[in-house]
Motif scaffolding. Sequence first.
Motif, PDB file in Angstrom:
ATOM      1  N   HIS A 106       0.742  -1.180   0.039  1.00  0.00           N
ATOM      2  CA  HIS A 106      -0.166   0.140  -0.133  1.00  0.00           C
ATOM      3  C   HIS A 106       0.942   1.142   0.100  1.00  0.00           C
ATOM      4  N   ILE A 108       0.641   5.685   0.171  1.00  0.00           N
ATOM      5  CA  ILE A 108      -0.187   6.989   0.247  1.00  0.00           C
ATOM      6  C   ILE A 108       0.693   8.057  -0.406  1.00  0.00           C
ATOM      7  N   THR A 122      -4.323  13.941  -0.768  1.00  0.00           N
ATOM      8  CA  THR A 122      -3.749  12.622  -0.465  1.00  0.00           C
ATOM      9  C   THR A 122      -4.625  11.498  -1.288  1.00  0.00           C
ATOM     10  N   PRO A 124      -4.549   7.396  -2.052  1.00  0.00           N
ATOM     11  CA  PRO A 124      -4.185   6.144  -1.391  1.00  0.00           C
ATOM     12  C   PRO A 124      -3.738   5.139  -2.524  1.00  0.00           C
TER      13      PRO A 124
END
Length: 437
Positions: A106, A108, A122, A124
Motif C-alpha cells: 500500500h 499513500i 492525499t 491512497p
Amino acid sequence: MKTDSKKKIARRAPLLARIAPIAASTLACIVPVAWAADTPEGDLPPMDAQPSIEASAPTRDWTLVLEAAGLDTKVRDNSRAAHSRASLDFRFDKKLAPQWRMVVAHRIDSFDPLSDSDRRSTVPLLKEAYIGWQPVPEWAAEAGRVNLRLGSAVGYNPTDFFKARAVPTLVSLDPESRRKNRLGSVMLRGESLWESGAASLVLSPRLAAEPSSGRLPAGDSLSRTNGQDRALAILSQRVAGEVQVRGLAYAEQGRSPQFGFDASALLNPATVVYAEWAGGSMATLPNEAAGIDSDTRFRSRAAAGGTYTFPFGLSLTVEAQANEAAPRKGEWQVLRATNPLAWGRALQWAFDCQELPARRSLFVYGQWRDAIVRRFDLSGFVQADEGSARQYWFEARRRFEGFDIALRWQAQRGPAWSRFGAASEQRSAQLIGTLYF
C-alpha cells in the motif's frame, strides 16, 4: 482569477532558491564522506535483471519507506511554483504456512498540486493485496489484487497488458517507478511450472463500471483496473541456455484479441538484448481514445534494445520503440489544428494507458551504481520522439545506512502538438529524502 493565481505564485518563493544552498552543501559533503568511509568493492556489481512476474522474497515480513520531496517547477506559461510531496510506502510479505503466502502493498501520496489551490490532496494506492497458494512445487495460484508486470523492455512495454490506467498519480518519470508504483488488478491466476518454463492463466473480472475515455479520479481504483472482463494466457520457456521467450494471448471485453511475444538473451556477462512485440486488430490511437472503431485493422507495437554493463559499473540501455496505432508527426499537427479537443483527448488517453503516442521513438537509459565512490549513484534517461520532442530525467543519489538523499531534475521540450511540448510542466528540480525501515 488569473490575477489571484499570479499573486499566489508570487507569494510562494521558488523552492529551488531555498533548497539550492542546502543541496550544494549536501553534495559537497556526500562525495568526500563516501570517499573516506567506503572502499571500492573487488567484484563488479551484478547485472540488474528485468522484473519477473513473481517478486523476490523479502528478507523480512514487512518494509516501510517514507519519502519527502520539495519541488521547484517551471510551467508552460513561464511562471514558477514551489510545491511538495510526502509519500508512505508499506509492503507486507509473509508465508502464513508452508503452502500459503500473503502479500499486501500500500502507498499513500500527499502532495500540493500544481494549480491555483493551496489545499493538499492525499491519494491512497493499494498496489497489491493477494493470497498465494502453492500445494506442490509444480503448481501455484494467486487470488486478489496483483501487480502483474510483464515485458523485458525498459522504457516501453507493449506486452504489459495490465498497465492501462494503473498509474493514478505519477511520482517519478523513471520507468521502473511507474511499473512498481501502480494499482494491481483484481485477478485469479493459476500457474504450472517446470524446470525450464511456466504456463499461466489470468482471469480478471469486471467489478466496476467500465472507464470512459475521460480522465478518471485518482482514487477510483476498481474502475481503473477492473472496468471490464479480461483474460490472459502466458507461456514462457528458456531455450538455448540463456535465451528466455514468452508468448501471450490477451482478451478484453469489447475489444479484439491481442497477441504478444517477448524474448531476452544474455549474450555474455555484460550484455543483455531483448525484443518485445504486441499486435492485434485495433483503431488508431485518437479513435481508440474517442471509442471509434471505423478504421480498425491489425496494428503492431514493439520495443527492442540491449543493455551493456561497463567494467566500472555503468549500465547503458538503448531501446528503439514503435507504435503503428500512433499518428505520424504531420497527422498530430493537423489534428491539433482542426480538432483540439480530440487532440487533447488522444494525448491524455495515451498517458493514462501508458501507450506510445509517437510512431517512432528512441529511449536511452543509464544507471551507474557506486559512481566514482561507493553508495553514490547516478541515473538518467532521454526519451526522443520523432518531431524533435524530448524528455530528460536525471538523478544523483547518495545512499546512507537507512536513508537516501537525492537530487532529481527533469525537463520536457518539443513542438506544441507533441506530448512533451503539450505538457504543463516544462522542467522541475527536486530534493528528495527517503527513510527505510
